[in-house]
Design a protein around this motif. Structure first.
Motif, PDB file in Angstrom:
ATOM      1  N   TYR A   1      -0.780 -10.908  -5.531  1.00  0.00           N
ATOM      2  CA  TYR A   1      -0.584  -9.504  -5.882  1.00  0.00           C
ATOM      3  C   TYR A   1      -0.514  -8.609  -4.642  1.00  0.00           C
ATOM      4  O   TYR A   1       0.274  -7.670  -4.599  1.00  0.00           O
ATOM      5  CB  TYR A   1      -1.668  -9.020  -6.847  1.00  0.00           C
ATOM      6  CG  TYR A   1      -1.370  -9.413  -8.276  1.00  0.00           C
ATOM      7  CD1 TYR A   1      -0.618  -8.585  -9.088  1.00  0.00           C
ATOM      8  CD2 TYR A   1      -1.805 -10.619  -8.795  1.00  0.00           C
ATOM      9  CE1 TYR A   1      -0.313  -8.935 -10.393  1.00  0.00           C
ATOM     10  CE2 TYR A   1      -1.514 -10.997 -10.093  1.00  0.00           C
ATOM     11  CZ  TYR A   1      -0.778 -10.150 -10.886  1.00  0.00           C
ATOM     12  OH  TYR A   1      -0.470 -10.502 -12.175  1.00  0.00           O
ATOM     13  N   ALA A   2      -1.312  -8.899  -3.634  1.00  0.00           N
ATOM     14  CA  ALA A   2      -1.232  -8.116  -2.400  1.00  0.00           C
ATOM     15  C   ALA A   2       0.106  -8.350  -1.706  1.00  0.00           C
ATOM     16  O   ALA A   2       0.690  -7.410  -1.147  1.00  0.00           O
ATOM     17  CB  ALA A   2      -2.385  -8.478  -1.471  1.00  0.00           C
ATOM     18  N   SER A   3       0.613  -9.562  -1.758  1.00  0.00           N
ATOM     19  CA  SER A   3       1.925  -9.867  -1.162  1.00  0.00           C
ATOM     20  C   SER A   3       3.046  -9.131  -1.884  1.00  0.00           C
ATOM     21  O   SER A   3       3.953  -8.594  -1.252  1.00  0.00           O
ATOM     22  CB  SER A   3       2.196 -11.370  -1.206  1.00  0.00           C
ATOM     23  OG  SER A   3       1.223 -12.087  -0.511  1.00  0.00           O
ATOM     24  N   VAL A   4       2.971  -9.113  -3.201  1.00  0.00           N
ATOM     25  CA  VAL A   4       3.987  -8.387  -3.971  1.00  0.00           C
ATOM     26  C   VAL A   4       3.906  -6.896  -3.657  1.00  0.00           C
ATOM     27  O   VAL A   4       4.933  -6.237  -3.473  1.00  0.00           O
ATOM     28  CB  VAL A   4       3.824  -8.651  -5.488  1.00  0.00           C
ATOM     29  CG1 VAL A   4       4.732  -7.741  -6.299  1.00  0.00           C
ATOM     30  CG2 VAL A   4       4.129 -10.110  -5.796  1.00  0.00           C
ATOM     31  N   ALA A   5       2.700  -6.364  -3.548  1.00  0.00           N
ATOM     32  CA  ALA A   5       2.536  -4.942  -3.210  1.00  0.00           C
ATOM     33  C   ALA A   5       3.141  -4.648  -1.841  1.00  0.00           C
ATOM     34  O   ALA A   5       3.812  -3.626  -1.658  1.00  0.00           O
ATOM     35  CB  ALA A   5       1.061  -4.547  -3.245  1.00  0.00           C
TER      36      ALA A   5
END
Length: 161
Positions: free
Chosen positions: A65-69
């Motif tokens: 999720y942090a990578s997608v953000a």
């Protein structure tokens, strides 16, 4: 494994776009939050052990999720082959419309918050069993789970120079 936590339709192209963000999240953000030694321990962890099984899915969700953000913020698109598009189904079929900056910012914030929630859950589990995770405890000590020291200055005089 990325597709297990966030559906990219098993697209190799999408994963190749995301791998730089994944690397940055792992090597910068995650190591900053859990420590290099504990990060190295997790890389070689036996997933069948209950202590690792309890936290690895949360940490992986955090990374995804942090990578997608991060990807949304820099590439200004969702990690799909088509970019960031809203699809709506009508009687005429599927219609696609571009996404505007405000919507991108809102989506990025939502993914960043979700990532933090996953990491906070993992850290909560770790803090409740400190004997199982000595590498993390040695790194973090008594620091708060969110990494931010909160002070209550109610009814106190503060002088800022």
């Amino acid at each position: 494994m990325f597709n297990t936590y966030y559906n990219i339709d098993n697209s190799r192209l999408v994963f190749l776009k995301m791998r730089h963000y994944i690397r940055d999240v792992e090597l910068i953000e995650l190591q900053h939050r859990i420590g290099r030694e504990f990060y190295q321990e997790l890389l070689t962890a036996d997933e069948s052990l209950p202590k690792y099984e309890a936290i690895l899915s949360y940490i992986r969700n955090y990374i995804v999720y942090a990578s997608v953000a991060e990807g949304i913020g820099e590439l200004h698109k969702m990690p799909t082959d088509k970019g960031l598009l809203f699809e709506t189904t009508t009687m005429d079929g599927v219609q696609e419309a571009p996404v505007y900056r405000a919507q991108i910012a809102e989506t990025r914030l939502r993914f960043a918050q979700r990532a933090e929630q996953y990491l906070a859950t993992a850290l909560h589990i770790i803090r409740n069993a400190p004997a199982d995770y000595p590498a993390y405890v040695g790194f973090a000590g008594d620091s708060p789970e969110d990494g931010i020291i909160h002070r209550d200055n109610t009814n106190r005089k503060i002088f800022l120079a």
